[in-house]
Structures are given as structure tokens and as C-alpha cells.
Design an enzyme around this catalytic site. Sequence first.
Site, PDB file in Angstrom:
ATOM      1  N   HIS A  50       0.849  -1.191   0.000  1.00 32.40           N
ATOM      2  CA  HIS A  50       0.000   0.000   0.000  1.00 32.40           C
ATOM      3  C   HIS A  50       0.889   1.247   0.000  1.00 32.40           C
ATOM      4  O   HIS A  50       2.097   1.157   0.227  1.00 32.40           O
ATOM      5  CB  HIS A  50      -0.904   0.006   1.222  1.00 32.40           C
ATOM      6  CG  HIS A  50      -2.046  -0.948   1.122  1.00 32.40           C
ATOM      7  ND1 HIS A  50      -3.076  -0.953   2.029  1.00 32.40           N
ATOM      8  CD2 HIS A  50      -2.344  -1.919   0.215  1.00 32.40           C
ATOM      9  CE1 HIS A  50      -3.955  -1.883   1.699  1.00 32.40           C
ATOM     10  NE2 HIS A  50      -3.525  -2.491   0.600  1.00 32.40           N
ATOM     11  N   GLU A  52       1.255   3.731   2.119  1.00 29.63           N
ATOM     12  CA  GLU A  52       1.949   3.991   3.378  1.00 29.63           C
ATOM     13  C   GLU A  52       3.104   3.009   3.572  1.00 29.63           C
ATOM     14  O   GLU A  52       4.188   3.386   4.020  1.00 29.63           O
ATOM     15  CB  GLU A  52       0.971   3.878   4.561  1.00 29.63           C
ATOM     16  CG  GLU A  52      -0.162   4.871   4.522  1.00 29.63           C
ATOM     17  CD  GLU A  52      -1.411   4.370   3.800  1.00 29.63           C
ATOM     18  OE1 GLU A  52      -2.493   4.905   4.055  1.00 29.63           O
ATOM     19  OE2 GLU A  52      -1.313   3.430   2.960  1.00 29.63           O
ATOM     20  N   SER A  77      -7.506   7.477   3.942  1.00 26.35           N
ATOM     21  CA  SER A  77      -7.523   6.959   5.313  1.00 26.35           C
ATOM     22  C   SER A  77      -6.842   5.586   5.382  1.00 26.35           C
ATOM     23  O   SER A  77      -7.123   4.711   4.568  1.00 26.35           O
ATOM     24  CB  SER A  77      -8.981   6.861   5.771  1.00 26.35           C
ATOM     25  OG  SER A  77      -9.077   6.502   7.121  1.00 26.35           O
ATOM     26  N   CYS A  79      -5.763   1.836   5.998  1.00 22.86           N
ATOM     27  CA  CYS A  79      -6.434   0.562   6.230  1.00 22.86           C
ATOM     28  C   CYS A  79      -5.917  -0.067   7.534  1.00 22.86           C
ATOM     29  O   CYS A  79      -4.969   0.434   8.150  1.00 22.86           O
ATOM     30  CB  CYS A  79      -6.169  -0.367   5.040  1.00 22.86           C
ATOM     31  SG  CYS A  79      -4.498  -1.052   5.037  1.00 22.86           S
ATOM     32  N   CYS A  82      -2.024  -0.827   7.363  1.00 23.54           N
ATOM     33  CA  CYS A  82      -1.175   0.368   7.450  1.00 23.54           C
ATOM     34  C   CYS A  82      -1.294   1.015   8.833  1.00 23.54           C
ATOM     35  O   CYS A  82      -0.305   1.504   9.373  1.00 23.54           O
ATOM     36  CB  CYS A  82      -1.528   1.345   6.339  1.00 23.54           C
ATOM     37  SG  CYS A  82      -1.174   0.670   4.695  1.00 23.54           S
TER      38      CYS A  82
END
Length: 145
Positions: A50, A52, A77, A79, A82
Site C-alpha cells: 500500500h 503507506e 484513510s 487501512c 497500514c
Amino acid sequence: MKNFLEDAYAEAATGYAEGGIPIGSVLVHQGKVIGRGHNRRVQKGSAILHGEMDALENAGRLPASVYRQCELYTTLSPCPMCSGTILLYGIPRVIVGENKTFLGEEELLRAKGVEVIVVNDAACYDLMQLFISKNPELWNEDIGV
């Protein structure tokens, strides 16, 4: 703060241009970007890369004391995966571009003492909506639906 969110958005736009999921992130330490990345699940065939996670990976191995002084900027936002990483490394502040498309684990982060700031950035939202309208199956895969 705006410049760092713009950096995260630029990462998201790069991911979109590569045919991936347009979520970008930057890790900031003492006013300097030390890691940047975007969702590369499609590009790398990864189960976990992802935005992040990519930014943290690209920052390299750091002492815990550095993470505890960082801010993480992300276009969407975070998950559960993350968010767990944010908690594991003790990152105290997360700035979120938007959470209308997907509401991650913001309440968990707040409950664990992380400052979460949601900017409601129109560009972040619009890019996600464009992507989802063109790639609904890929989006559902990314969020585990």
C-alpha cells in the site's frame, strides 16, 4: 502541511499513471520528506504494498526514535494493515487527504494516542472516484472486498 500532502498526491498520481491504485504517502521527519511511495500492489504483484507501506519501505530501516518524531501524510484513510504499522513504529501524527472514499482505522489510531488530521482534500477524493469508476473490481480487491 499542504506541501507534504501535495507530495503524497503526486505519488498517488504517479501510481494512477502506472495503472495502479492511486494512493500516495510521504513520511516526514523534522520538516523533511524521508520516505515517499504509492500503492504498488498492481505494479509489483504485491499483497501488501500500500502507499503507506511503500513510503516506509523507501525510508529504509530507521531507529524507533526517528519514527516517534515523524508525521505520515497519506491521500486516503489508512487501512487496518497500514494503521497497525503506524502503531507498531509509534508514528504520532497522521494527516489524511480524504476519508469519504474509504474510512480506515482512524478511531483505532486515535484510541492509541495518534493524532489524526483529516483534510478533506478535493483532489485526493476526485482522483479516487475517477479510479474507482474505471476499476471497481481492482478497488474491491485492494480493500479486501
